[in-house]
Design a protein around this motif. Structure first.
Motif, PDB file in Angstrom:
ATOM      1  N   LEU A  74      99.718  -1.544  98.068  1.00  0.00           N
ATOM      2  CA  LEU A  74      99.220  -0.345  98.744  1.00  0.00           C
ATOM      3  C   LEU A  74      97.740  -0.461  99.034  1.00  0.00           C
ATOM      4  CD1 LEU A  74     100.904   2.721  96.988  1.00  0.00           C
ATOM      5  CD2 LEU A  74     101.294   1.835  99.287  1.00  0.00           C
ATOM      6  N   LEU A  75      97.018  -1.000  98.071  1.00  0.00           N
ATOM      7  CA  LEU A  75      95.581  -1.129  98.228  1.00  0.00           C
ATOM      8  C   LEU A  75      95.258  -2.055  99.408  1.00  0.00           C
ATOM      9  CD1 LEU A  75      92.722  -0.580  97.143  1.00  0.00           C
ATOM     10  CD2 LEU A  75      93.003  -2.571  95.658  1.00  0.00           C
ATOM     11  N   ARG A  77      91.081  -1.332 110.409  1.00  0.00           N
ATOM     12  CA  ARG A  77      91.641  -1.192 111.758  1.00  0.00           C
ATOM     13  C   ARG A  77      91.079   0.046 112.446  1.00  0.00           C
ATOM     14  NH1 ARG A  77      96.699  -0.306 110.691  1.00  0.00           N
ATOM     15  NH2 ARG A  77      97.056  -2.460 110.056  1.00  0.00           N
ATOM     16  N   ASN A  78      90.818   1.081 111.627  1.00  0.00           N
ATOM     17  CA  ASN A  78      90.260   2.328 112.174  1.00  0.00           C
ATOM     18  C   ASN A  78      88.753   2.241 112.410  1.00  0.00           C
ATOM     19  OD1 ASN A  78      92.844   3.275 111.814  1.00  0.00           O
ATOM     20  ND2 ASN A  78      92.374   4.398 109.930  1.00  0.00           N
ATOM     21  N   LYS A  79      88.186   1.054 112.274  1.00  0.00           N
ATOM     22  CA  LYS A  79      86.750   0.817 112.459  1.00  0.00           C
ATOM     23  C   LYS A  79      85.905   1.387 111.325  1.00  0.00           C
ATOM     24  CE  LYS A  79      87.659  -1.122 116.396  1.00  0.00           C
ATOM     25  NZ  LYS A  79      87.835  -2.593 116.335  1.00  0.00           N
ATOM     26  N   GLY A  80      86.564   1.553 110.193  1.00  0.00           N
ATOM     27  CA  GLY A  80      85.794   1.887 109.003  1.00  0.00           C
ATOM     28  C   GLY A  80      85.574   0.613 108.214  1.00  0.00           C
ATOM     29  N   LYS A  81      84.844   0.721 107.087  1.00  0.00           N
ATOM     30  CA  LYS A  81      84.679  -0.449 106.230  1.00  0.00           C
ATOM     31  C   LYS A  81      85.255  -0.120 104.866  1.00  0.00           C
ATOM     32  CE  LYS A  81      81.161  -3.422 108.000  1.00  0.00           C
ATOM     33  NZ  LYS A  81      81.252  -2.890 109.387  1.00  0.00           N
ATOM     34  N   ALA A  82      86.131  -1.017 104.375  1.00  0.00           N
ATOM     35  CA  ALA A  82      86.786  -0.751 103.088  1.00  0.00           C
ATOM     36  C   ALA A  82      86.256  -1.674 102.011  1.00  0.00           C
ATOM     37  CB  ALA A  82      88.291  -0.936 103.248  1.00  0.00           C
ATOM     38  N   PHE A  83      86.057  -1.128 100.838  1.00  0.00           N
ATOM     39  CA  PHE A  83      85.581  -1.906  99.691  1.00  0.00           C
ATOM     40  C   PHE A  83      86.491  -1.663  98.500  1.00  0.00           C
ATOM     41  CE2 PHE A  83      81.976  -0.882 102.315  1.00  0.00           C
ATOM     42  CZ  PHE A  83      81.215  -2.053 102.347  1.00  0.00           C
ATOM     43  N   TYR A  84      86.522  -2.648  97.634  1.00  0.00           N
ATOM     44  CA  TYR A  84      87.236  -2.473  96.375  1.00  0.00           C
ATOM     45  C   TYR A  84      86.240  -2.658  95.240  1.00  0.00           C
ATOM     46  CZ  TYR A  84      90.116  -3.666  92.326  1.00  0.00           C
ATOM     47  OH  TYR A  84      90.682  -3.711  91.063  1.00  0.00           O
ATOM     48  N   ALA A  85      86.169  -1.675  94.361  1.00  0.00           N
ATOM     49  CA  ALA A  85      85.251  -1.783  93.216  1.00  0.00           C
ATOM     50  C   ALA A  85      86.065  -1.918  91.948  1.00  0.00           C
ATOM     51  CB  ALA A  85      84.349  -0.559  93.145  1.00  0.00           C
ATOM     52  N   LYS A  86      85.889  -3.042  91.286  1.00  0.00           N
ATOM     53  CA  LYS A  86      86.657  -3.321  90.079  1.00  0.00           C
ATOM     54  C   LYS A  86      86.278  -2.364  88.955  1.00  0.00           C
ATOM     55  CE  LYS A  86      89.341  -6.120  87.539  1.00  0.00           C
ATOM     56  NZ  LYS A  86      90.092  -4.953  87.082  1.00  0.00           N
ATOM     57  N   ASP A  87      84.990  -2.145  88.819  1.00  0.00           N
ATOM     58  CA  ASP A  87      84.570  -1.276  87.721  1.00  0.00           C
ATOM     59  C   ASP A  87      83.479  -0.308  88.170  1.00  0.00           C
ATOM     60  OD1 ASP A  87      82.255  -2.760  87.863  1.00  0.00           O
ATOM     61  OD2 ASP A  87      82.831  -4.105  86.236  1.00  0.00           O
ATOM     62  N   ASN A  90      91.880  13.626  97.873  1.00  0.00           N
ATOM     63  CA  ASN A  90      92.982  14.007  96.990  1.00  0.00           C
ATOM     64  C   ASN A  90      94.175  13.070  97.122  1.00  0.00           C
ATOM     65  OD1 ASN A  90      91.519  16.697  97.887  1.00  0.00           O
ATOM     66  ND2 ASN A  90      92.305  16.966  95.811  1.00  0.00           N
ATOM     67  N   VAL A  91      94.360  12.560  98.325  1.00  0.00           N
ATOM     68  CA  VAL A  91      95.450  11.604  98.582  1.00  0.00           C
ATOM     69  C   VAL A  91      94.983  10.635  99.656  1.00  0.00           C
ATOM     70  CG1 VAL A  91      97.957  11.445  98.791  1.00  0.00           C
ATOM     71  CG2 VAL A  91      96.895  13.702  98.726  1.00  0.00           C
ATOM     72  N   VAL A  92      95.470   9.412  99.591  1.00  0.00           N
ATOM     73  CA  VAL A  92      95.187   8.440 100.639  1.00  0.00           C
ATOM     74  C   VAL A  92      96.502   7.844 101.114  1.00  0.00           C
ATOM     75  CG1 VAL A  92      94.005   6.284 101.213  1.00  0.00           C
ATOM     76  CG2 VAL A  92      92.972   7.852  99.552  1.00  0.00           C
ATOM     77  N   LEU A 148      96.484   6.508  96.064  1.00  0.00           N
ATOM     78  CA  LEU A 148      97.204   5.859  97.161  1.00  0.00           C
ATOM     79  C   LEU A 148      98.698   6.184  97.165  1.00  0.00           C
ATOM     80  CD1 LEU A 148      95.467   2.392  96.888  1.00  0.00           C
ATOM     81  CD2 LEU A 148      95.593   3.733  99.005  1.00  0.00           C
ATOM     82  N   VAL A 149      99.209   6.498  98.346  1.00  0.00           N
ATOM     83  CA  VAL A 149     100.660   6.587  98.552  1.00  0.00           C
ATOM     84  C   VAL A 149     100.976   5.816  99.837  1.00  0.00           C
ATOM     85  CG1 VAL A 149     100.923   8.812  97.371  1.00  0.00           C
ATOM     86  CG2 VAL A 149     100.514   8.777  99.839  1.00  0.00           C
ATOM     87  N   PRO A 150     102.233   5.418 100.032  1.00  0.00           N
ATOM     88  CA  PRO A 150     102.527   4.549 101.179  1.00  0.00           C
ATOM     89  C   PRO A 150     102.269   5.168 102.551  1.00  0.00           C
ATOM     90  CG  PRO A 150     104.287   4.407  99.557  1.00  0.00           C
ATOM     91  CD  PRO A 150     103.387   5.524  99.112  1.00  0.00           C
ATOM     92  N   THR A 151     102.777   6.369 102.792  1.00  0.00           N
ATOM     93  CA  THR A 151     102.749   6.859 104.177  1.00  0.00           C
ATOM     94  C   THR A 151     102.064   8.214 104.329  1.00  0.00           C
ATOM     95  OG1 THR A 151     104.818   8.082 104.023  1.00  0.00           O
ATOM     96  CG2 THR A 151     104.985   5.739 104.572  1.00  0.00           C
ATOM     97  N   PHE A 152     101.750   8.520 105.555  1.00  0.00           N
ATOM     98  CA  PHE A 152     101.129   9.785 105.904  1.00  0.00           C
ATOM     99  C   PHE A 152     102.026  10.959 105.519  1.00  0.00           C
ATOM    100  CE2 PHE A 152      99.922  13.215 108.775  1.00  0.00           C
ATOM    101  CZ  PHE A 152      98.539  13.201 108.640  1.00  0.00           C
ATOM    102  N   GLN A 153     103.308  10.827 105.823  1.00  0.00           N
ATOM    103  CA  GLN A 153     104.244  11.908 105.498  1.00  0.00           C
ATOM    104  C   GLN A 153     104.272  12.177 104.003  1.00  0.00           C
ATOM    105  OE1 GLN A 153     105.891  13.920 107.562  1.00  0.00           O
ATOM    106  NE2 GLN A 153     104.874  12.872 109.262  1.00  0.00           N
TER     107      GLN A 153
END
Lengths: 326, 404
Positions: B71-72, B81-91, B207-209, B244-249
């Protein structure tokens, strides 16, 4: 990594493991209520007290000691050691226990007697392990001493097996909870039928003596009984069948408010505040005659009753016993 | 090595006792509990499909936590894809470093309410690094001025009555603010209005992604999040990976259950943000930063969550929607508020403390002040078995397994 926990936890867990009682009460003390009843040691149904009602007045004494002493102090560790450190310090737990009021001791000790009498009156036959009966270990489970509990329960099961019983009737919902949900995971072939005192009374409630007049009462559902064991309607059925006017508190049955008892030994003041609030909530029902069916609820609500409060707190056992005597 | 927790227990007991004697806490929580129970009963009658929807959400959450890594990855790709920038922070530190890297120094930052922000001590960190940071949620703003931590996850300043609010506002604004709630709300509105439009960066949680679309769902009532995430040129979302959840719905289902058990029929605002603001109105040429932020960043924070997801006995704790319902039902919380907590509060908070925010040493006293009475489970839309987890943590404390 080793952890040093508040001493009271060490004392209670060690007492259970060494003496079969959270407060190291002797078997003879715990079973003294049964003297006149001549209960057999063997039978199909085992009457199980676990020493829980009997130890209530002593818990309060222990808690008073905690409340008034800094837990880090030397004196405190001496006091807390109770029987555990008797040899090391020469301090006598009897001195601490002697501060318990005789009337409290008598009251809580007689709960088991009354329970047995009520069941007899309803025609139940049962046996009792007497001096040999061991505490279920529910507090080991509750406080996190599960590895120690695995060894401990073997001894409890040995005593239970001696009785030859197939069914265990528990006075305390905490004992019923561990026998039902924890023992089967720890002891192979632990296939006893676990009943509560309330179950048995409920089955023969038609035989109970009726009240002289419709007294109004309010039930404090114990968390374990209502949520873990799903027993709440039964209490109402029993009381209605003897003609009591059962009032309901705003939060009841599976939504019952905890009496505060479970944190009494570590956070006594807070436990007290919670007990007080529950008593107030129960009185909102319109009845100040509170009935419960759990030793810890009984003790916590009794402590939560404000000084001079008109509320009466009783165990269901005590309430029903009055009908037996009449 | 021996960890001596005895003093911690004594100090913690003292703080609980003090809290239980605090009349403000007592009055405020009593009021809040009554109102919570009444509103939730009424709302569930109006929307009777909610409990069934909650059960559906339990399953969505279970699947999502079992499939967290995928999911991540999906979500990060969607954000890009949406022209944002995504980061992952381990800690913890990584999360702060990434945020500071984007923000830099000498900036003005407006912030929405976020428990993750509390977990990371985000505001303090940004301030220490030369930025001006404003909490825009009214409750958090009050606490920022009072230099206190939240006493409830949804109503952080639940313990502060209007008189004390007036006092701190009078001092801060340098003019007499009367103990009148409408007046108090108004002065903050005027003050923050200017901040939104001069701020360089807006920070929010979510609250949800929804991983498939990269949509961040942010529930609110005040309208502050709307402004804080819409007005400044940069929007940073900092969100725990458990959201995180899989879909928009599915995200919509989670959102509805969340606000319903947070006692709202429907909240004032539901923000759905999935990228920077853009327009193609002139010659169909996509241009970023139309009315809203030109730059959009999402920092997915792990900080112990993944470890929790892999622990069979604890992964369910990640299903927590932070609706706050359990707290209203907790007899300990009812008299001590956030004092029964470290960053996260109540029984579920004790579990989060162990894994995510504070560690086992901080969690131990909390773990032992839980009654294990189980009423939180009755209320929890996710039926999280907190008492069982508390039991498990107690065992770990007793036998010295402090790693979490």
């Amino acid at each position: 990594m080793e952890t040093k926990m508040p001493m009271v936890l060490d004392v209670i867990s060690e007492n259970i493991i060494k003496h079969g009682s959270p407060l190291a009460l002797k078997g003879s003390e715990v079973s003294s209520w049964a003297k006149e009843l001549d209960l057999p040691a063997k039978g199909d149904v085992l009457f199980y007290t676990g020493g829980e009602y009997q130890m209530l007045p002593f818990i309060d004494s222990l808690v008073k000691t905690i409340t008034h002493l800094d837990q880090g102090s030397k004196v405190f560790s001496m006091m807390m050691g109770a029987r555990n450190i008797l040899n090391k310090t020469g301090f006598s737990p009897e001195k601490m226990y002697a501060s318990v009021l005789a009337k409290d001791k008598d009251r809580y000790n007689s709960v088991c007697f009354k329970a047995a009498k009520v069941l007899k009156e309803l025609g139940y036959e049962f046996c009792y392990s007497g001096n040999e009966e061991l505490y279920s270990g529910a507090l080991l489970y509750e406080l996190g001493y599960l590895q120690d509990m695995e060894d401990y329960v073997k001894r409890v099961v040995e005593v239970i097996k001696k009785s030859g019983a197939k069914t265990i009737v528990c006075l305390s919902p905490h004992a019923a909870e561990v026998f039902k949900f924890v023992y089967p995971k720890m002891v192979e072939g632990f296939d006893f039928e676990i009943r509560t005192y309330v179950d048995l009374v409920w089955e023969r409630r038609d035989k109970l003596a009726k009240l002289q007049s419709a007294e109004s009462v309010v039930i404090h559902d114990s968390c374990r009984l209502a949520r873990e064991l799903g027993i709440h309607q039964e209490l109402r059925d029993i009381l209605v069948s003897i003609g009591a006017d059962v009032k309901e508190a705003p939060m009841n049955r599976e939504w019952t408010s905890c009496c505060g008892g479970p944190i009494k030994i570590l956070f006594p003041e807070l436990s007290h505040v919670i007990g007080e609030r529950r008593v107030t909530e129960l009185k909102e029902s319109g009845s100040a005659h509170i009935l419960t069916s759990c030793p810890y609820c009984l003790s916590a609500l009794e402590a939560g009753r404000a000084k001079g409060d008109s509320a009466v707190v009783e165990d269901l056992i005590e309430f029903l016993y009055r009908g037996v005597k009449a | 090595m021996t960890v001596d927790l005895r003093k911690d227990f004594v100090n913690y007991a003292k703080s609980l006792n003090a809290a239980s004697e605090d009349k403000n806490i007592r009055t405020a929580i009593s009021r809040a509990v009554t109102s919570y129970r009444n509103t939730v009963t009424e709302t569930l009658e109006r929307f009777p499909h909610t409990p069934a929807l909650a059960e559906e959400v339990q399953e969505i959450k279970r699947q999502s936590m079992a499939n967290l890594d995928n999911l991540l990855e999906t979500a990060m790709a969607s954000v890009e894809r949406n022209k944002g920038k995504a980061f992952y922070a381990k800690d913890h530190q990584a999360a702060l470093d990434i945020a500071l890297g984007i923000i830099g120094k000498g900036k003005t930052v407006v912030k929405g309410k976020s428990m993750l922000g509390e977990e990371l001590h985000l505001r303090e960190y940004l301030e220490d690094n030369g930025n001006e940071v404003w909490e825009t949620d009214l409750g958090e703003f009050i606490l920022q001025l009072r230099k206190e931590r939240p006493m409830h996850i949804l109503s952080p300043s639940i313990h502060v009555p209007r008189e004390q609010v007036a006092e701190v506002f009078t001092k801060f604004f340098g003019k007499v603010v009367p103990p009148d709630i409408a007046e108090e709300v108004k002065v903050v509105k005027e003050f923050l209005r200017e901040k939104y439009f001069t701020a360089d960066v807006g920070i929010s949680g979510a609250n949800v992604v929804a991983a498939d679309t990269g949509a961040m769902v942010i529930i609110e009532n005040e309208g502050n999040v709307r402004l804080a995430t819409g007005a400044p040129p940069v929007h940073i979302v900092m969100v725990g990976v458990e959201k995180l959840v899989p879909t928009f719905q599915e995200a919509m289902k989670v959102a509805e259950v969340t606000w319903r058990y947070a006692q709202y029929g429907v909240p004032g605002y539901v923000n759905i943000v999935s990228g920077p603001s853009k327009t193609g109105d002139i010659e169909k040429v996509t241009t970023y930063g139309a009315h809203g932020p030109k730059e959009f960043y999402v920092i997915f924070v792990d900080n112990g969550r993944n470890e929790m997801a892999h622990e069979e006995k604890f992964s369910q704790a990640l299903h927590c929607l932070r609706c706050g319902g359990c707290m209203y039902e907790c007899p300990v919380f009812q008299v001590t508020a956030g004092h029964f907590g470290h960053t996260y509060m109540g029984g579920i908070g004790a579990i989060w403390t162990a894994f995510v925010s504070g560690g086992m040493e901080k969690a131990a006293p909390l773990v032992y002040s839980c009654l294990r009475c189980g009423r939180c489970v009755e209320r929890c839309p996710m039926s999280i078995n907190v008492p069982a987890m508390i039991g498990e943590l107690r065992e770990r404390v007793i036998y010295g397994k402090l790693e979490g």
